[in-house]
Design a protein around this motif. Structure first.
Motif, PDB file in Angstrom:
ATOM      1  N   LYS A  55      -1.397   7.280  -4.900  1.00  0.00           N
ATOM      2  CA  LYS A  55      -0.046   6.536  -4.573  1.00  0.00           C
ATOM      3  C   LYS A  55       0.201   6.670  -5.848  1.00  0.00           C
ATOM      4  O   LYS A  55       0.966   6.141  -5.574  1.00  0.00           O
ATOM      5  CB  LYS A  55      -0.024   5.519  -3.678  1.00  0.00           C
ATOM      6  CG  LYS A  55      -0.994   6.072  -2.152  1.00  0.00           C
ATOM      7  CD  LYS A  55      -1.245   4.440  -1.515  1.00  0.00           C
ATOM      8  CE  LYS A  55      -2.002   5.183  -0.291  1.00  0.00           C
ATOM      9  NZ  LYS A  55      -1.379   4.086   0.593  1.00  0.00           N
ATOM     10  N   VAL A  56       0.146   6.616  -6.942  1.00  0.00           N
ATOM     11  CA  VAL A  56       0.942   6.530  -7.979  1.00  0.00           C
ATOM     12  C   VAL A  56       1.941   7.871  -8.828  1.00  0.00           C
ATOM     13  O   VAL A  56       0.806   8.445  -8.768  1.00  0.00           O
ATOM     14  CB  VAL A  56       0.732   5.957  -9.376  1.00  0.00           C
ATOM     15  CG1 VAL A  56       1.172   5.237 -10.442  1.00  0.00           C
ATOM     16  CG2 VAL A  56       0.141   4.024  -8.548  1.00  0.00           C
ATOM     17  N   VAL A  57       2.726   7.585  -8.899  1.00  0.00           N
ATOM     18  CA  VAL A  57       3.669   8.900 -10.194  1.00  0.00           C
ATOM     19  C   VAL A  57       3.994   8.587 -11.161  1.00  0.00           C
ATOM     20  O   VAL A  57       5.172   7.726 -10.906  1.00  0.00           O
ATOM     21  CB  VAL A  57       4.732  10.003  -8.795  1.00  0.00           C
ATOM     22  CG1 VAL A  57       5.741   9.354  -8.306  1.00  0.00           C
ATOM     23  CG2 VAL A  57       4.364  11.312  -9.708  1.00  0.00           C
ATOM     24  N   PHE A  58       3.920   9.320 -12.449  1.00  0.00           N
ATOM     25  CA  PHE A  58       5.004   8.951 -13.438  1.00  0.00           C
ATOM     26  C   PHE A  58       5.683   9.966 -13.406  1.00  0.00           C
ATOM     27  O   PHE A  58       5.701  11.478 -14.009  1.00  0.00           O
ATOM     28  CB  PHE A  58       3.710   9.114 -14.840  1.00  0.00           C
ATOM     29  CG  PHE A  58       3.205   7.263 -14.871  1.00  0.00           C
ATOM     30  CD1 PHE A  58       3.473   6.687 -16.064  1.00  0.00           C
ATOM     31  CD2 PHE A  58       2.010   7.125 -14.435  1.00  0.00           C
ATOM     32  CE1 PHE A  58       2.537   6.136 -17.003  1.00  0.00           C
ATOM     33  CE2 PHE A  58       2.265   5.531 -14.447  1.00  0.00           C
ATOM     34  CZ  PHE A  58       1.590   5.471 -15.901  1.00  0.00           C
ATOM     35  N   HIS A  59       7.213   9.392 -13.012  1.00  0.00           N
ATOM     36  CA  HIS A  59       8.423  10.464 -12.636  1.00  0.00           C
ATOM     37  C   HIS A  59       8.650  10.630 -14.108  1.00  0.00           C
ATOM     38  O   HIS A  59       8.665  10.330 -15.446  1.00  0.00           O
ATOM     39  CB  HIS A  59       9.566   9.848 -11.984  1.00  0.00           C
ATOM     40  CG  HIS A  59      10.939   9.358 -12.627  1.00  0.00           C
ATOM     41  ND1 HIS A  59      11.697  10.259 -12.778  1.00  0.00           N
ATOM     42  CD2 HIS A  59      11.037   8.478 -13.577  1.00  0.00           C
ATOM     43  CE1 HIS A  59      12.773   9.917 -13.179  1.00  0.00           C
ATOM     44  NE2 HIS A  59      12.012   8.441 -14.284  1.00  0.00           N
ATOM     45  N   GLY A 111       0.556  -1.293  -0.007  1.00  0.00           N
ATOM     46  CA  GLY A 111       0.093   0.369  -0.072  1.00  0.00           C
ATOM     47  C   GLY A 111       1.220   0.952  -0.283  1.00  0.00           C
ATOM     48  O   GLY A 111       0.140   2.346   0.853  1.00  0.00           O
ATOM     49  N   CYS A 112       2.036   1.168  -0.603  1.00  0.00           N
ATOM     50  CA  CYS A 112       3.038   1.983  -0.080  1.00  0.00           C
ATOM     51  C   CYS A 112       2.808   3.494  -1.733  1.00  0.00           C
ATOM     52  O   CYS A 112       2.633   2.689  -3.142  1.00  0.00           O
ATOM     53  CB  CYS A 112       4.294   2.093  -0.110  1.00  0.00           C
ATOM     54  SG  CYS A 112       4.976   0.680  -2.136  1.00  0.00           S
ATOM     55  N   PRO A 113       2.846   4.423  -1.564  1.00  0.00           N
ATOM     56  CA  PRO A 113       3.885   4.844  -2.776  1.00  0.00           C
ATOM     57  C   PRO A 113       5.034   4.087  -4.124  1.00  0.00           C
ATOM     58  O   PRO A 113       5.489   3.505  -3.653  1.00  0.00           O
ATOM     59  CB  PRO A 113       4.074   6.654  -2.379  1.00  0.00           C
ATOM     60  CG  PRO A 113       3.910   6.345  -1.166  1.00  0.00           C
ATOM     61  CD  PRO A 113       3.824   5.004  -0.719  1.00  0.00           C
ATOM     62  N   LEU A 114       3.883   4.541  -5.012  1.00  0.00           N
ATOM     63  CA  LEU A 114       4.919   3.719  -6.625  1.00  0.00           C
ATOM     64  C   LEU A 114       5.356   5.049  -7.508  1.00  0.00           C
ATOM     65  O   LEU A 114       4.264   5.661  -8.158  1.00  0.00           O
ATOM     66  CB  LEU A 114       3.607   2.944  -7.384  1.00  0.00           C
ATOM     67  CG  LEU A 114       4.771   1.800  -8.072  1.00  0.00           C
ATOM     68  CD1 LEU A 114       6.056   1.144  -7.651  1.00  0.00           C
ATOM     69  CD2 LEU A 114       3.632   1.766  -8.877  1.00  0.00           C
ATOM     70  N   VAL A 115       6.973   5.083  -7.889  1.00  0.00           N
ATOM     71  CA  VAL A 115       7.310   5.913  -8.594  1.00  0.00           C
ATOM     72  C   VAL A 115       7.532   4.575 -10.231  1.00  0.00           C
ATOM     73  O   VAL A 115       8.042   4.098  -9.737  1.00  0.00           O
ATOM     74  CB  VAL A 115       8.214   6.739  -7.599  1.00  0.00           C
ATOM     75  CG1 VAL A 115       9.012   6.962  -9.106  1.00  0.00           C
ATOM     76  CG2 VAL A 115       8.072   6.938  -6.446  1.00  0.00           C
ATOM     77  N   VAL A 116       6.581   5.229 -11.181  1.00  0.00           N
ATOM     78  CA  VAL A 116       7.024   4.832 -11.936  1.00  0.00           C
ATOM     79  C   VAL A 116       7.631   5.269 -13.515  1.00  0.00           C
ATOM     80  O   VAL A 116       7.916   6.580 -13.227  1.00  0.00           O
ATOM     81  CB  VAL A 116       5.163   4.443 -12.619  1.00  0.00           C
ATOM     82  CG1 VAL A 116       5.646   3.935 -14.392  1.00  0.00           C
ATOM     83  CG2 VAL A 116       3.846   3.830 -11.975  1.00  0.00           C
ATOM     84  N   HIS A 117       8.405   4.665 -13.717  1.00  0.00           N
ATOM     85  CA  HIS A 117       8.865   4.681 -15.169  1.00  0.00           C
ATOM     86  C   HIS A 117       8.772   3.933 -16.295  1.00  0.00           C
ATOM     87  O   HIS A 117       8.410   3.054 -16.724  1.00  0.00           O
ATOM     88  CB  HIS A 117      11.105   4.125 -15.090  1.00  0.00           C
ATOM     89  CG  HIS A 117      11.697   4.144 -16.064  1.00  0.00           C
ATOM     90  ND1 HIS A 117      12.963   6.065 -16.089  1.00  0.00           N
ATOM     91  CD2 HIS A 117      11.542   3.844 -17.304  1.00  0.00           C
ATOM     92  CE1 HIS A 117      13.272   5.723 -17.342  1.00  0.00           C
ATOM     93  NE2 HIS A 117      12.610   4.780 -18.254  1.00  0.00           N
ATOM     94  N   SER A 118       8.304   5.310 -17.427  1.00  0.00           N
ATOM     95  CA  SER A 118       7.436   4.958 -18.353  1.00  0.00           C
ATOM     96  C   SER A 118       8.276   5.443 -19.323  1.00  0.00           C
ATOM     97  O   SER A 118       8.323   7.117 -19.654  1.00  0.00           O
ATOM     98  CB  SER A 118       6.738   5.028 -18.430  1.00  0.00           C
ATOM     99  OG  SER A 118       5.471   4.922 -19.234  1.00  0.00           O
TER     100      SER A 118
END
Length: 205
Positions: free
Chosen positions: A100-104, A73-80
């Protein structure tokens, strides 16, 4: 997976800056997010069969990382990179909390930002925001809105103007912030306060 969950729940054991106590205790710092995790087509080989095999490995790794994020249940930093649609589809299927999702290092346009926003997700912006040819990225930032804006360095890459071409460093985030303030028509102080509050809220700082 069990090791990562145990690591997350117990803390890293790294004492606060200036502390002389190097033991594991209640003051130990803890991670604030999982990532970067995601998919990247940029460095795939030209041979299609080989590229498909490697991208399949990426998908399998990302699926495992999404499962960890869901369970924690943690924040997720996405590389796309070149794989926005696949990343979104996999996150949708994972059951992760989109808030809790951020596309960095967000470099897509306003339409893609709308896809994130309607799910509750975020995009974070780098020095690319300051580049002359980055109209689509600026439109995406405006589409997300100042209230949900986050900025980052991605150092040593994606150095903002006027230092583009040099290795990036955390201090240069000020240039991205100053540019963003002008983009949104607010003062630097307001931009800094708003983006800091957004990051603190997202990462639970």
């Amino acid at each position: 997976m069990a090791q990562i969950e145990a690591f997350w729940k117990s803390g890293t054991g790294v004492p606060p800056v200036g502390s002389t106590d190097h033991g594991r205790d209640a003051r130990a710092t803890r991670p604030v997010a999982l990532g970067e995790a995601g998919l990247d087509r940029f460095h795939l080989p030209k041979d299609q069969a080989e590229a498909d095999k490697i991208f399949g490995w990426q998908r399998a790794a990302f699926a495992a990382q999404l499962e960890i994020a869901r369970r924690l249940g943690c924040p997720l930093v996405v590389h796309s990179r070149g794989a926005f649609r696949e990343c979104v589809e996999m996150i949708d299927a994972s059951g992760c909390d989109w808030t809790k999702v951020v596309f960095h290092c967000f470099t897509e346009g306003a339409a893609e930002m709308a896809e994130l926003a309607r799910r509750g997700g975020y995009g974070s912006f780098t020095g690319v925001l300051t580049y002359k040819n980055a109209d689509a990225v600026r439109a995406a930032a405006k589409a997300q809105g100042l209230a949900r804006l986050m900025i980052e360095t991605d150092a040593p890459y994606l150095t903002p103007m006027p230092h583009r071409g040099k290795p990036n460093e955390p201090a240069f985030v000020r240039h991205t912030a100053e540019f963003a303030a002008a983009l949104f028509g607010v003062s630097y102080d307001e931009l800094a306060a708003t983006t800091t509050a957004s990051a603190q809220k997202f990462f639970g700082l």
